[in-house]
Design a protein around this motif. Structure first.
Motif, PDB file in Angstrom:
ATOM      1  N   GLY A   1       0.802  -1.218   0.000  1.00  0.00           N
ATOM      2  CA  GLY A   1       0.000   0.000   0.000  1.00  0.00           C
ATOM      3  C   GLY A   1       0.830   1.260   0.000  1.00  0.00           C
ATOM      4  O   GLY A   1       2.054   1.217  -0.111  1.00  0.00           O
ATOM      5  N   PRO A   2       0.134   2.414   0.146  1.00  0.00           N
ATOM      6  CA  PRO A   2       0.781   3.717  -0.020  1.00  0.00           C
ATOM      7  C   PRO A   2       1.471   4.240   1.243  1.00  0.00           C
ATOM      8  O   PRO A   2       1.217   5.354   1.685  1.00  0.00           O
ATOM      9  CB  PRO A   2      -0.373   4.626  -0.443  1.00  0.00           C
ATOM     10  N   LEU A   3       2.306   3.403   1.866  1.00  0.00           N
ATOM     11  CA  LEU A   3       3.024   3.794   3.083  1.00  0.00           C
ATOM     12  C   LEU A   3       4.507   3.481   2.916  1.00  0.00           C
ATOM     13  O   LEU A   3       4.869   2.389   2.479  1.00  0.00           O
ATOM     14  CB  LEU A   3       2.486   3.003   4.285  1.00  0.00           C
ATOM     15  N   SER A   4       5.368   4.449   3.259  1.00  0.00           N
ATOM     16  CA  SER A   4       6.819   4.228   3.289  1.00  0.00           C
ATOM     17  C   SER A   4       7.278   4.353   4.733  1.00  0.00           C
ATOM     18  O   SER A   4       6.869   5.276   5.436  1.00  0.00           O
ATOM     19  CB  SER A   4       7.550   5.267   2.424  1.00  0.00           C
ATOM     20  N   VAL A   5       8.114   3.405   5.179  1.00  0.00           N
ATOM     21  CA  VAL A   5       8.547   3.373   6.579  1.00  0.00           C
ATOM     22  C   VAL A   5      10.054   3.592   6.649  1.00  0.00           C
ATOM     23  O   VAL A   5      10.822   2.889   5.982  1.00  0.00           O
ATOM     24  CB  VAL A   5       8.173   2.031   7.237  1.00  0.00           C
TER      25      VAL A   5
END
Ligand code: TXA
Ligand code: MG
Length: 326
Positions: A93-97
């Motif tokens: 999904g549209p999440l960068s960690v």
């Protein structure tokens, strides 16, 4: 050239990555300009094409969570690992960690920081491409530094033409705004860039989450968050900040609601309505295309609507505030 996402073309694109070249590919947020994250020369080509400053780090894209330890460095069962696992619900999904980096990740990917941003995108073409590459792919948005991110393959072609040999066409990006970036390297997680995954959702998963403020310090924690960014060449102003005593001739208006709604009482040359129902998801999906379109029209000013900075509205207003910065 723009290629349709057939399995043959995706395999070929992955082969090109193996040769140290760059490939533009779709994700559900925006298109990325990718290279093998472990090939320093290939990654340098991205910086050259974009005109991006070397201190601004890239996001590393993976097909699966079990590749994370190839690029990040943490103990199993550590606080970072436990927090990371709570974020798995948002992947793909549209999440960068942002995580502590693995020592083998080249400095040019991380801008010399001791952290690395990791994302597992959901777009089926991105997933097929990343699987075929069989190596982590470092990829910023596929636009020239500071300009608006591309949400179609044609936008990417407008930016680079034949300088990017392969652009994989995945259609229009459904999210339309760049991923949320969250850092979990310190005690309290910090949102470095708001996006489709909202602060509310992240707090639901993690408890307390901080958000870096809109006034960007001179040495920001996330170096891409410089104030002037995501900006058309034409001057942009928020509707609430129009100066009625100082209006230029040709003005475009981008509204979030149905046609005619919320229109400022000034002469307009062109109007674009992003959502007939005022739906913020639709606004996000259509925003960059409208900004690019109006930017090509020789206007003197682009006026944009505003919304509440809650939920997805936080990301929309973040990008617009930056587009308006001098
Ligand atoms: O949706 C997206 O995130 C797209 C697609 C292609 O994945 N990518 C994207 O990349 O927007 P880019 O390079 O345009 O923006 C990456 C942002 C920048 O603000 C950068 O500073 C931040 O992520 N970033 C990357 N690595 C970081 C790190 N180690 N620490 C803090 N911020 C980091
Ligand atoms: Mg970008």
């Amino acid at each position: 050239m723009i290629y349709r996402p057939s399995s043959h073309n995706i395999k070929n694109a992955a082969h090109i990555i193996g040769l140290g070249e760059v490939v533009a590919f779709p994700t559900e947020t925006v298109y990325g300009l990718g290279a093998d994250a472990f090939n320093e020369q290939a990654v340098q080509k991205i910086f050259g094409l974009k005109g991006r400053p070397s201190y601004n780090p890239l996001i590393v894209h993976l097909a699966e969570t079990d590749q994370i330890e190839e690029v990040a460095w943490f103990q199993r069962g550590s606080k970072v690992h436990e927090t990371l696992k709570k974020l798995y619900r948002f992947w793909p999904g549209p999440l960068s960690v942002v995580l502590p980096r693995h020592p083998l990740v080249p400095d040019c990917v991380t801008g010399g920081l001791n952290t690395v941003a990791v994302r597992i995108p959901a777009h089926p073409v991105a997933r097929d491409f990343l699987k075929a590459c069989n190596t982590p792919i470092a990829a910023p948005s596929a636009n020239k530094s500071s300009y608006i991110s591309p949400t179609t393959a044609e936008h990417v072609y407008e930016e680079f033409g034949e300088k990017v040999a392969i652009i994989i066409d995945g259609g229009k990006c459904e999210v339309g705004l760049e991923s949320t970036v969250i850092s979990i390297v310190n005690d309290v997680p910090v949102i470095l860039r708001p996006g489709y995954i909202t602060r509310e959702q992240l707090e639901d998963a993690l408890g307390e989450v901080k958000q870096v403020s809109y006034t960007v310090p001179s040495r920001p924690e996330s170096p891409g968050m410089l104030s002037k960014h995501y900006a058309p060449k034409t001057k942009v102003v928020l509707k609430k900040n129009i100066d009625p005593g100082n209006l230029p001739k040709k003005i475009g208006f981008i509204s979030f609601g149905p046609a005619g709604s919320g229109e400022p009482d000034i002469p307009l040359t062109v109007r674009d309505n992003l959502s007939s129902s005022g739906d913020l998801e639709e606004v996000a999906e259509n925003l960059y295309d409208a900004l690019r379109k109006q930017d090509k029209m020789g206007l003197d000013l682009i006026v944009v609507d505003t919304c509440d900075k809650t939920g997805l509205g936080a990301a929309i207003m973040d990008r617009l505030t930056r587009a308006c910065a001098d």
